[in-house]
Design an enzyme around this catalytic site. Structure first.
Site, mmCIF file in Angstrom:
data_model
loop_
_atom_site.group_PDB
_atom_site.id
_atom_site.type_symbol
_atom_site.label_atom_id
_atom_site.label_comp_id
_atom_site.label_asym_id
_atom_site.label_seq_id
_atom_site.Cartn_x
_atom_site.Cartn_y
_atom_site.Cartn_z
ATOM 1 N N ASP A 115 -75.087 21.086 -74.600
ATOM 2 C CA ASP A 115 -75.657 20.196 -75.717
ATOM 3 C C ASP A 115 -76.901 20.756 -76.126
ATOM 4 O OD1 ASP A 115 -73.704 18.468 -74.929
ATOM 5 O OD2 ASP A 115 -75.107 16.809 -74.127
ATOM 6 N N ASP A 116 -77.452 20.418 -77.435
ATOM 7 C CA ASP A 116 -78.546 20.412 -78.308
ATOM 8 C C ASP A 116 -79.025 21.575 -78.865
ATOM 9 O OD1 ASP A 116 -78.740 18.038 -76.943
ATOM 10 O OD2 ASP A 116 -80.480 18.501 -75.521
ATOM 11 N N HIS B 193 -73.363 16.363 -82.298
ATOM 12 C CA HIS B 193 -74.290 15.664 -81.434
ATOM 13 C C HIS B 193 -75.603 14.879 -82.063
ATOM 14 C CE1 HIS B 193 -75.735 15.093 -77.491
ATOM 15 N NE2 HIS B 193 -76.762 15.836 -77.454
ATOM 16 N N HIS C 195 -80.910 14.210 -83.013
ATOM 17 C CA HIS C 195 -80.797 13.815 -81.467
ATOM 18 C C HIS C 195 -81.319 12.548 -81.369
ATOM 19 C CE1 HIS C 195 -81.160 14.356 -76.954
ATOM 20 N NE2 HIS C 195 -80.149 15.257 -77.216
ATOM 21 N N HIS D 208 -77.016 22.220 -70.809
ATOM 22 C CA HIS D 208 -77.756 22.374 -72.358
ATOM 23 C C HIS D 208 -78.130 23.860 -72.520
ATOM 24 C CE1 HIS D 208 -78.326 18.336 -70.751
ATOM 25 N NE2 HIS D 208 -78.512 17.853 -71.934
#
Length: 243
Positions: free
Chosen positions: A49-50, A100, A104, A197
């Site tokens: 993620d991210d 995603h 965020h 992540h």
């Protein structure tokens, strides 16, 4: 009084009836949210993620390539413009790119559905500008979801994907390399969706942990695939909703 209570319950539960609890089992049974994919095959999905974020995304891609592993990257839109070369590399090397949001942002019951749509569509648009196919998977930041979010995501052509409850590495907390390794290897089972992540500024713990996790998974006979491939491999085993 009884009639009033029943009517109130119906409205609170969105006309699905007062006895229908919209929990994990409800969404999983309908295929609207995916936590994991129980199966007989030894396959797991590594998700990140991210990102993209060069200090960690690049070495993660190197490690995945060296071990013949595929992964799903849930990318943040405002980083796509900054690091397009990493997105293109992810695609070129056979990984899956998923949505995603753009900034965020966390979503709760008070979040505006227009904002949610904007966050998803902006990220989607940036990817399509790079000739990358529109993603099919969406992961809400923090894993926060509600009925309105699920409906909106579905209307935009996405499936919401979370992660196996026993496979949240919490690597963003920088718990230490061994803690990340132990979380994965002590709990791994067929069909897991594992949460990492690739954006944890100031930390290379995830990268170092993967140096141990990837060969260990290989030794145990696990194949690391994309979430979509995991979904295609699903079978009729019962859903395990225990932590």
């Amino acid at each position: 009084m009884v009639v009033l209570l029943i009517i109130s319950a119906v409205f609170l539960n969105g006309f699905d009836g007062p006895s229908l609890k919209k929990d994990r089992f409800y969404y999983e049974k309908k295929g609207e949210i995916v936590w994991e994919v129980p199966m007989q095959e030894k396959k797991v999905a590594l998700t990140f993620d991210d990102g993209p974020y060069p200090p960690s995304t690049e070495p993660i891609l190197d490690l995945l390539k060296s071990h013949g592993a595929k992964a799903t990257f849930f990318v943040v839109g405002n980083r796509i413009r900054r690091y397009p070369e990493l997105i293109l590399r992810e695609q070129r090397e056979g990984h899956e790119i998923a949505n995603h949001t753009y900034n965020h942002k966390y979503f709760n019951r008070h979040s505006d559905s227009t904002m949610l749509q904007d966050e998803i569509v902006k990220t989607e648009a940036h990817l399509q500008e790079m000739d990358i196919e529109k993603p099919k998977l969406f992961r809400p930041p923090g894993g926060y979801y509600n009925e309105a979010m699920v409906r909106k995501v579905r209307s935009l052509g996405y499936t919401t994907v979370l992660w196996s409850w026993h496979q949240d590495t919490k690597d963003w907390r920088k718990p230490g390399v061994q803690a990340i390794v132990d979380r994965v290897m002590n709990h791994v089972r067929n069909g897991d969706i594992i949460l990492f992540h690739d954006y944890v500024p100031g930390s290379m713990e995830t990268v170092e942990a993967l140096k141990l996790i990837l060969p260990a998974l290989n030794e145990q006979g696990y194949q690391c695939v994309t979430v979509t491939e995991l979904l295609h491999s699903r079978n009729s085993l019962p859903i395990d909703t225990t932590e």
